[in-house]
Design an enzyme around this catalytic site. Structure first.
Site, short mmCIF file in Angstrom:
data_model
loop_
_atom_site.label_atom_id
_atom_site.label_comp_id
_atom_site.label_asym_id
_atom_site.label_seq_id
_atom_site.Cartn_x
_atom_site.Cartn_y
_atom_site.Cartn_z
CG HIS A 143 -4.74 -11.62 20.74
ND1 HIS A 143 -5.51 -10.49 20.57
CD2 HIS A 143 -4.26 -11.94 19.53
CE1 HIS A 143 -5.50 -10.16 19.28
NE2 HIS A 143 -4.76 -11.02 18.64
CG ASP A 156 -6.63 -8.40 23.01
OD1 ASP A 156 -5.53 -8.78 23.47
OD2 ASP A 156 -7.04 -8.69 21.86
CB SER A 215 -3.53 -9.38 16.18
OG SER A 215 -4.67 -10.15 16.12
#
Ligand SMILES: *[C@@H]1O[C@H](CO)[C@@H](O)[C@H](O)[C@H]1NC(C)=O
Ligand SMILES: *[C@@H]1O[C@H](CO)[C@@H](O)[C@H](O)[C@H]1NC(C)=O
Length: 257
Positions: free
Chosen positions: A73, A117, A201
């Site tokens: 992402h 992911d 992230s």
């Protein structure tokens, strides 16, 4: 029951690459963590991601001199990697800025459920391995980091919610939790509020592997709560050991291309 999808929250955040002339460093968080000893996590990468309208930031980690692992992402139109950073927006001598040549996201990455992911970033040129820039070990297929294992997560993400991202690298100890251990994901949180937030992230979940070698067991993916100070949330990581074959294959293909 609230559906899982409705609550997923990725930790991507916009950044302004203008030095906030902050004299010191206040607070002690990633969320409730501490400032990392400068360059003690030499595998961590700061990613500047060019999106349509803005720049965003993520973490990542160096696994070969020319390969970074991060979350899918975190993909954008372009990415620049900064290695060897502590205070990311300062012109530190230790820093190496390398543009990304190729972004390789997992074929089965699902941006709704955030399954798979994971993304490989092939760098335009090799990083120079120095005291401040080093690779991190990947787990082996039989490395098992079970519930209760203490690991560490580091990043430049928000230190409170709502709040501001951090100029300096911060880290926090987290424990692997039983509640969302699956074939492809790991959950880990600290006590109370301790955990990750926007901007973290793609960063590594670092556990002690064989012979106490720091090992990238996970990739920070998402949280199941909107509020990153929620003491009942789970922070979910991609389980790196489930993707070793995929990583190997993609690196091979991209280096022969
Ligand atoms: C760059 O690093 C890779 C390993 O990721 C290595 O195979 C290659 O030889 C290196 N290239 C140069 C020019 O040093
Ligand atoms: C975020 O930074 C701004 C500008 O430095 C400051 O005014 C604000 O109080 C900060 N917010 C939090 C929650 O720390």
């Amino acid at each position: 029951m609230i559906t899982r999808e409705a609550m997923l929250r990725v930790f991507l955040t916009a950044i302004t690459i203008i030095c906030l002339r902050l004299a010191g460093v206040s607070g002690v968080n990633i969320i409730d963590g501490t400032v990392a000893v400068p360059h003690s996590r030499p595998y961590i990468a700061f990613l500047i991601i060019t999106k349509e309208r803005q720049l965003e930031m993520c973490g990542g980690f160096l696994i070969y001199p020319n390969v970074i692992l991060t979350a899918a992402h975190c993909k954008g139109k372009a990415i620049t990697v900064i290695l060897g950073a502590h205070y990311h927006s300062k012109n530190e001598k230790s820093q190496q800025r390398i543009p990304v040549q190729k972004m390789i996201t997992h074929e089965a990455y699902n941006d709704m459920t955030l399954e798979n992911d994971i993304m490989i970033l092939k760098l335009q040129f090799n990083a120079t391995i120095t005291k401040e820039v080093k690779t991190i070990r990947l787990p082996s297929e039989d490395d098992h980091f079970g519930p209760g294992t203490t690991c560490l997560v580091a990043g430049w993400g928000l230190t409170s919610f709502p709040g501001n991202s951090s100029n300096v690298l911060r880290e926090v100890d987290v424990k692997i939790q039983k509640r969302c251990d699956s074939a492809s994901q790991i959950c880990a949180r600290g006590t109370g509020r301790k955990g990750t937030c926007d901007g973290d992230s793609g960063g590594p979940l670092v556990c002690q592997g064989r012979n106490n070698i720091p090992t990238a067991a996970g990739i920070m993916s998402y949280s199941n709560s909107y509020n990153c100070e929620d003491a009942y949330r789970s922070d979910v990581y991609v389980k790196v050991s489930a993707y070793l074959k995929w990583i190997k294959t993609k690196i091979k293909v991209s280096s022969s291309a």
